[in-house]
Design an enzyme around this catalytic site. Structure first.
Site, PDB file in Angstrom:
ATOM      1  N   GLN A   1       1.162  -1.309  -0.554  1.00  0.00           N
ATOM      2  CA  GLN A   1      -0.269   0.134   0.187  1.00  0.00           C
ATOM      3  C   GLN A   1       0.993   1.126   0.461  1.00  0.00           C
ATOM      4  O   GLN A   1       1.240   1.854  -1.149  1.00  0.00           O
ATOM      5  CB  GLN A   1      -0.559  -0.499   1.241  1.00  0.00           C
ATOM      6  CG  GLN A   1      -2.360  -1.119   0.696  1.00  0.00           C
ATOM      7  CD  GLN A   1      -3.444  -0.729   1.859  1.00  0.00           C
ATOM      8  OE1 GLN A   1      -3.403   0.062   2.730  1.00  0.00           O
ATOM      9  NE2 GLN A   1      -3.872  -2.367   2.505  1.00  0.00           N
TER      10      GLN A   1
ATOM     11  N   ASN B   1      25.813  -8.133  17.292  1.00  0.00           N
ATOM     12  CA  ASN B   1      25.600  -6.477  18.410  1.00  0.00           C
ATOM     13  C   ASN B   1      24.189  -6.099  17.838  1.00  0.00           C
ATOM     14  O   ASN B   1      23.519  -5.245  18.056  1.00  0.00           O
ATOM     15  CB  ASN B   1      26.218  -5.820  17.023  1.00  0.00           C
ATOM     16  CG  ASN B   1      26.010  -4.747  17.280  1.00  0.00           C
ATOM     17  OD1 ASN B   1      26.485  -4.211  17.997  1.00  0.00           O
ATOM     18  ND2 ASN B   1      25.558  -3.268  16.110  1.00  0.00           N
TER      19      ASN B   1
ATOM     20  N   GLU C   1     -11.701   4.597   6.554  1.00  0.00           N
ATOM     21  CA  GLU C   1     -11.436   4.714   7.547  1.00  0.00           C
ATOM     22  C   GLU C   1     -11.887   3.774   8.397  1.00  0.00           C
ATOM     23  O   GLU C   1     -12.011   3.711  10.109  1.00  0.00           O
ATOM     24  CB  GLU C   1     -11.561   5.937   8.560  1.00  0.00           C
ATOM     25  CG  GLU C   1     -10.135   7.181   7.547  1.00  0.00           C
ATOM     26  CD  GLU C   1     -11.143   9.044   8.394  1.00  0.00           C
ATOM     27  OE1 GLU C   1     -12.458   8.922   7.522  1.00  0.00           O
ATOM     28  OE2 GLU C   1     -10.913   9.114   9.463  1.00  0.00           O
TER      29      GLU C   1
END
Ligand SMILES: Cc1cc2nc3c(=O)[nH]c(=O)nc-3n(C[C@H](O)[C@H](O)[C@H](O)COP(=O)(O)OP(=O)(O)OC[C@H]3O[C@@H](n4cnc5c(N)ncnc54)[C@H](O)[C@@H]3O)c2cc1C
Ligand code: FES
Ligand code: FES
Length: 1338
Positions: free
Chosen positions: A113, A268, A1270
């Protein structure tokens, strides 16, 4: 000693030789800045997100084998790369040559996306395929466990992965001969595949085959070097740091003797994050290279000896092999280790981290040390003085000097003994997320009975996560020796362990009562596990486990993924070349996958460019007594430190009713507030100098952090907002029952994968300024920068190519950062870049508003809610931002799908001493909707009805009126609800869940379905206007521009589809370069689900204007091409360029009257989710989700389904695992992916079914489509309520029948603590106020 100081390695088949290497340089900045390979992305810098994944290949001349493994470039010091081949996303394929099948498939399966995570995903899959060309789906999802994606919800990425599996399209689980696609699982009808799904969203038959012979070969030079050249110790150095890479054990010991304090760096992954985030500095580093003795694998008569240098991934493979070959009684410890190695971090970290590094780091939450400790492991140490062995025991783990390594010693290997007959070892862990998350508590447990007939001869129990080191419950174990393995022993054991492993109420990490409960819950699980084995071995001697306990032993985790998608077919009348309604791949999909897509920080360095970094407040409410810049200014490379004094009268900007200050003047109002900005020649110099800025504060009162504190202090922005309908007070008088309740909902971090980034370039002429920025709102950036520089807007141009995720977080906060960056650029006449680190971004920029919802509901016994009085309080933080708008939208949308005939809802935005919260996908609806749904749950419980029934009873029916008196037609809402009931087989599954719950005491299932009515609209016509510009060139090609921002939602792809339909030309003929204030002025913010809708209408308008002009030409030459028509138009002096405009939808709301028509349309939907929880640990798994959505006529079903799924998973994160933690002093603890958990691939529902309703109505939106960005977030709460359902079942069974109020997010902690039982009763509780907690719920 023969030494070399030249670094030689390969990147993508090309030799790299570095003569003056700075040992502090990590591979990620080296690739991005030095080699200009910007496909590898920065997402977090700490190994937690996977955006920087590359493949590292190493040749071993002894075994003649090449090992390819994935790795996080952000944690690889380049000095450690000698003799290796690094492959980045650019190395495996490109659009200029040939794209790699992995790149092709992830793009064509719509697995990108915003595309920011994609190169990392590609490299993880690619590396797996290099090692396993025909992997299983489990291997693939495992390989992606360390890669986060904030947009897609992972389903399409899993789909792409499946195409590489031998039998694609199915879960590949053939356990018991049943696979996910078989029609019946557990006797239940499953989703009916064939009849219900549409053609696939991609055509598998088009895919390039995977041909392992085509891969980049390992550089022969490196092989020859490894075989022939004598190994030479390498030494690299800078002014600050020396790096030694010894190649023999002897040399290693000599270095360790000479520099006893120097760390021995292997992966690390422990030292790197400490240096980066915790300010630890090591002037000397020793990093052994290819020392054979550190990679030994020895089988001895009493166990296995593993070299300290083996990676955790290698250890996993070795152990997996050993457990296959040896009898089970010998491999108990290995099984336990394997269990934790499966979930420890992601694949990249497991491949980098070494066994030795893991053990020696002694992280308090180490997953392996508790097991190694109970497994009686020993450590083989070596120094110049000789060998010795020490036990890996509690003293070692707590770093007691006499039980620890001496500074000159190194760990060579670890002995892990075989287990014995009648010895049992188990491992347990619980984390916020199932995978790639540090444990909250973990444990290793071992018991040895010998021939003692169930009498404990030896017992060892270790815990991680409960103190500063791994803790062994030694005394408790000692006291239990000689006891029988029975329930009395368990009871004593729990009490002893709780006493011994005590945890203070203020313990770091918080969750103290949860941790205490886990300590004994794990013990109980161990007790059951061992009892079950003993019973199997000797059914006569050992009692049967009570049936109800069996369920405590099964694992929740199921990795098999299966999905079905059902979307609309195109009508037969549609022209075959018309792309509208087709699942067209994201315009940048392939470029995302090849790393060619350019994001803001991928832009090349501008001559004389400076880097800007902020110094932020460390206090939540304080007076700034003094700021001392002298030391910072004297640091090398530092050019300036900008303060509020410099900005003087331009230090603020007012967009809403209250001006927002950029840099603090004399007071600070939250931790993370911008105080000053350091400008230096490089990022490293700017960051170092920023640490030297000395600020003296004087704390001020009051300190308001939580909503409750704000209410106490009456600390609100502006007076309340109110919406009222009917007569609530009267209605309360006639109802059967009244209930009052409240729910608290935590905030959410946007966690866009690309952090805030910008580059401001003064043009050097006419004061012009170019701002390249990752924003959703270029016009606002233009305005704020112009105002700060006291320039007219026509001098400031803002350009956005694409944004790596935004979700509401890249508008107003970006503006403040841009204003300061532009000020600095203007002051010095030099380009300035500002890119926030993940931790800074999380600290500074705020997120979704936490909410407190209080409700009083009046209802009839049949479930009808007649009166509802509600209060919403949001935690807005220290400045206004969009908080009032969020409150308003929350009020307008709080009714969700329900008709409340009498309603009063009031809302307040609380002013607190926290970073200011802002817009976030859903804009108040996910919070307001959850409050309403919680109230409905409680009403249902009071009426003795199912929540679904009460939902249905109160739902809008057909034509109705909202509380603000806007008419709605809820036909499609009801249809979505009914269809969701049907496709999810709700009733049958509800019965199955009840049956399961009756049969299982420690595991419970829950099922919940929620409806959705998501109003779409911006509340004003002006906010909805949009413009576009379409040019036709003389060769017939078209360039389109519009005001919308491409942030992953596919708006540019949809706009090209619009042009293609309107002008009747193929999409390949249309191009879109990006968004700029230069081409489309005054564009509104991209947000609110309407970007494609509004801009599409503007694009359509422009195309129609052009067509109208060209119509006479086209009709004269209907067989002509666009080239012919364009040329003729030119010859006839007809303009080939047109502006398109859309005025915006009619939209208004009168708050005085509480009525209006704020929304243009409603998106309807429903979601049904089923979960299983582990009552003992609080773990949960989303087993299945069905979503039905009414999307109108989808312009692009692949993009629309992607939006629904992505939003759903983001919502699921919001309501279940995403938890922000603030200290009582207002300091954000959760500043990276290691502390803040967004959903990972393990969180996708095992089954995921999405169906789109067939289009039913024509509207005046773009081709009758609906905006979907949304709405899906809210549907994530179906998981919240399914968990609620499961917890309620557990509580009922335990005799707890009262109302259950659960706050969001429903984390493992909340789930576990709500499933009350004898263990939660056994733990010590802290009196309220008796200790300062680690975090406060804000
Ligand atoms: C993103 C992320 C997620 C993680 N998730 C988990 C998790 O879920 N569960 C978990 O348990 N852990 C987790 N970890 C921690 C991880 O397991 C450790 O960081 C890792 O095992 C350390 O190994 P390393 O080789 O990278 O150590 P390094 O960083 O290279 O070294 C660590 C320390 O060990 C010392 N050392 C190393 N080898 C030797 C030797 N041979 N002799 C003497 N001293 C030596 C070094 O001097 C140094 O002090 C996570 C880490 C990261 C970054
Ligand atoms: S940037 Fe390296 S893992 Fe996130
Ligand atoms: S596509 Fe994965 S983060 Fe945006």
């Amino acid at each position: 000693m023969d030494r070399a100081s030249e670094l030689l390695f390969y990147v993508n088949g090309r030799k790299v030789i570095e003569k003056n290497v700075d040992p502090e340089t990590m591979l990620l900045p080296y690739l991005r800045k030095k080699l200009r390979l910007t496909g590898t992305k920065y997402g977090c810098g700490g190994g937690g997100c996977g955006a920087c994944t590359v493949m590292i290949s190493r040749y071993n001349p002894i075994t003649n084998r090449i090992r390819h493994h994935p790795a996080n470039a952000c944690l690889i010091p380049i000095c450690s790369l000698y003799g290796t081949a690094v492959t980045t996303v650019e190395g495996i394929g490109s659009t200029h040559t040939r794209i790699h099948p992995v790149q092709e498939r992830i793009a064509k399966c719509h697995g990108t996306q915003c595309g920011f995570c994609t190169p990392g995903m590609v490299m993880s899959i690619y590396t797996l395929l290099r090692n396993h060309p025909e992997p299983t789906l489990d291997q693939l999802t495992d390989a992606l466990g360390g890669n986060l994606c904030r947009c897609t919800g992972y389903r399409p990425i899993i789909d792409a992965c499946k195409t590489f599996c031998e039998t694609s399209g199915c879960c590949q689980s053939k356990e018991n001969g049943v696979c996910c696609l078989d029609q019946r699982i557990n006797g239940l009808p499953e989703f009916e595949e064939g009849s219900k799904t549409s053609p696939k969203l991609f055509a598998e038959e088009e895919f390039l085959p995977l041909d392992p012979t085509q891969e980049l070969i390992f550089p022969p030079e490196l092989m020859i070097m490894a075989e022939k050249q004598p190994q030479r110790t390498r030494v690299f150095g800078s002014e600050r740091m020396m790096w030694f890479s010894p190649v023999t054990l002897k040399e290693l010991l000599e270095f360790k003797f000479k520099y006893p304090q120097a760390p021995v760096i292997m992966g690390n992954t422990s030292v790197g994050p400490q240096m980066k985030f915790k300010g630890v500095f090591h002037p000397v580093i020793i990093s052994p290279d290819r020392i054979e003795e550190l990679s030994v694998v020895n089988h001895t008569h009493n166990g296995l000896t593993l070299g300290a240098g083996l990676s955790l991934a290698q250890v996993k493979d070795i152990l997996a092999d050993v457990v296959q070959k040896l009898p089970g009684e010998k491999t108990q410890t290995y099984h336990a280790l394997l269990k934790h190695l499966g979930t420890l971090a992601g694949s990249q970290i497991r491949n980098m981290a070494s066994l030795g590094g893991h053990i020696i780091s002694r992280h308090p939450d180490s997953d392996l040390n508790p097991i190694l400790a109970v497994g009686n492991c020993t450590l083989n140490l070596l120094s110049k003085e000789g060998k010795r062995q020490i036990p890996l025991n509690e003293q070692f783990l707590s770093k007691c000097p006499n039980a620890d390594l001496k500074p000159q010693e190194i760990l060579v290997s670890v002995n892990i003994p075989y287990s014995r007959k009648l010895e049992f070892v188990s491992a347990f862990r619980q984390a916020q997320r199932q995978e790639n998350a540090l444990a909250i508590v973990n444990s290793g447990m071992r018991v040895f009975f010998g021939e003692g007939h169930g009498i404990i001869r030896e017992l060892s129990i270790s815990y991680g996560g409960v103190g500063p080191a791994t803790i062994c419950a030694k005394n408790s174990c000692q006291k239990l020796i000689g006891r029988h393995w029975n329930e009395e022993m368990l009871d004593t054991a729990c009490r002893l362990v709780l006493e011994e492993v005590s945890l203070s109420g203020s313990a770091p990490g918080g969750r103290v009562e949860f941790k205490r409960t886990l300590i004994i819950s794990f013990l109980f699980k161990f007790y059951l596990e061992v009892s079950q084995i003993l019973k199997k071995m000797d059914p006569i001697r050992y009692p049967s486990l009570a049936d109800k306990h069996e369920s405590a032993l099964e694992d929740l985790h199921s990795k098999h993924h299966c999905s079905t998608l059902k979307y609309q077919h195109m009508g037969p009348k549609q022209h075959p070349e018309d792309p509208i309604g087709h699942p067209i791949m994201h315009l940048s999909g392939v470029k995302h996958a090849t790393g060619e897509a350019i994001y803001c920080d991928d832009m090349p360095l501008v001559d004389q460019e400076l880097f800007l970094t902020f110094v932020t407040s460390s206090r939540a409410h304080a007076k700034i007594v003094s700021i001392d810049l002298s030391e910072a200014l004297s640091m090398p490379g530092v050019v300036d430190v900008i303060t509020a004094e410099h900005l003087s009268d331009v230090n603020s900007f007012c967009f809403f009713t209250e001006a927002e200050e950029f840099l603090a003047t004399d007071k600070v109002f939250c931790v993370g507030q911008l105080v000053c900005a350091v400008l230096a020649d490089s990022e490293v110099q700017a960051k170092r100098a920023a640490k030297q800025v000395k600020i003296v504060y004087q704390d001020l009162e009051p300190l308001i952090l939580t909503i409750k504190e704000a209410i106490q202090h009456n600390s609100f922005f502006e007076p309340e907002r109110k919406l009222e309908y009917g007569n609530v007070d009267e209605a309360f008088k006639v109802v059967d029952q009244i209930l009052e309740g409240e729910i608290h909902m935590g905030g959410q971090e946007h966690f866009y994968m690309e952090t805030q980034s910008m580059l401001v370039v003064p043009k050097g002429e006419d004061q012009e300024m170019d701002v390249y920025v990752s924003t959703q709102f270029p016009k606002y950036i233009q305005d704020i920068v112009a105002s700060t520089l006291k320039l007219p807007a026509n001098k400031v141009m803002c350009h956005v190519k694409r944004v790596g995720g935004a979700f509401g977080g890249k508008a107003f906060k970006t503006g403040v950062i841009a204003a300061v960056t532009a000020f600095a650029a203007n002051k010095h006449g030099r380009a300035v870049r500002c890119v926030l680190e993940r931790g800074e971004d999380m600290l500074i920029t705020g997120g979704r508003h936490p909410y407190l919802g209080k409700y009083k509901a009046g209802f009839m016994n049949d479930g009808r809610i007649l009166a509802l009085d509600m209060e919403h309080y949001s935690n807005a933080g220290n400045s206004l931002d969009e908080s009032l708008l969020v409150i308003e939208m929350g009020l307008l949308k709080m009714d969700n799908a329900y008709k409340f005939p009498n309603l009063r809802c009031r809302g307040w935005a609380c002013r607190t001493n926290l970073p200011s919260n802002t817009a976030f996908r859903g804009f108040g609806f996910p919070q307001a909707g959850l409050i309403t749904e919680s109230c409905i749950m409680e009403v249902a419980a009071k009426c003795g009805l199912s929540p679904e029934k009460v939902r249905m009873i109160n739902m809008y029916k057909e034509i109705d009126q909202t509380p603000y008196k806007q008419e709605i037609n809820a036909k499609n809402l009801i249809q979505c609800w009914r269809e969701c009931m049907a496709v999810s087989s709700y009733s049958l599954r509800k019965a199955a869940v009840e049956k399961f719950n009756a049969e299982n005491y420690w595991k419970k299932k829950g099922l919940a379905m929620v409806p959705l009515k998501y109003p779409v609209g911006l509340g004003s016509r002006a906010a909805g206007q949009a413009a576009a510009l379409v040019h036709i060139y003389l060769d017939g090609s078209v360039l389109v521009t519009h005001g919308g921002i491409e942030m992953g939602q596919g708006v540019h792809t949809k706009m090209i589809q619009v042009v293609s339909r309107e002008l009747g030309m193929p999409i390949s003929n249309v191009h879109l370069r990006g968004t700029s204030t230069e081409t489309v002025p005054n564009a509104n913010v991209s947000g609110g689900s309407v970007v494609a809708d509004l801009n599409g209408l503007a694009v359509k308008d422009a195309c129609q204007t052009l067509l109208k002009r060209l119509e006479p030409i086209i009709s004269k030459n209907p067989k002509g091409t666009w080239k012919d028509w364009a040329q003729t138009a030119f010859d006839e002096s007809i303009s080939l360029s047109a502006v398109g405009y859309f005025r915006g939808y009619e939209s208004d709301i009168n708050w005085e009257k509480g009525e209006g028509h704020p929304f243009e349309y409603f998106v309807y939907g429903a979601a049904c989710s089923e979960v299983e929880i582990d009552c003992l640990t609080g773990d949960h798994k989303n087993i299945r989700t069905d979503i039905v959505m009414d999307v109108g006529c989808s312009i692009n079903p692949a993009i629309d389904i992607g939006q629904i799924e992505g939003a759903f998973i983001q919502g699921m994160g919001l309501y279940t695992i995403e938890e922000l933690n603030y200290s009582p002093q207002g300091v954000l603890h959760t500043r990276g992916p290691d502390q803040y958990k967004i959903p990972a691939i393990c969180d996708t529902p095992t089954e995921f079914h999405i169906s789109l309703l067939p289009p039913s109505e024509n509207s005046n939106t773009l081709y009758s489509s609906k905006g979907l960005g949304e709405s899906g977030v809210f549907l994530g709460c179906s998981v919240f309520f399914a968990i609620h359902d499961a917890v309620s079942a557990a509580r009922r069974e335990r005799g707890l029948h009262g109302p259950l109020s659960l706050n969001s997010p429903l984390t493992p902690e909340k789930i576990r603590m709500a499933c009350e039982d004898k263990f939660t009763k056994m733990i010590p509780r802290d009196e309220p106020g008796s200790c300062v907690p680690w975090n406060v719920p804000i």
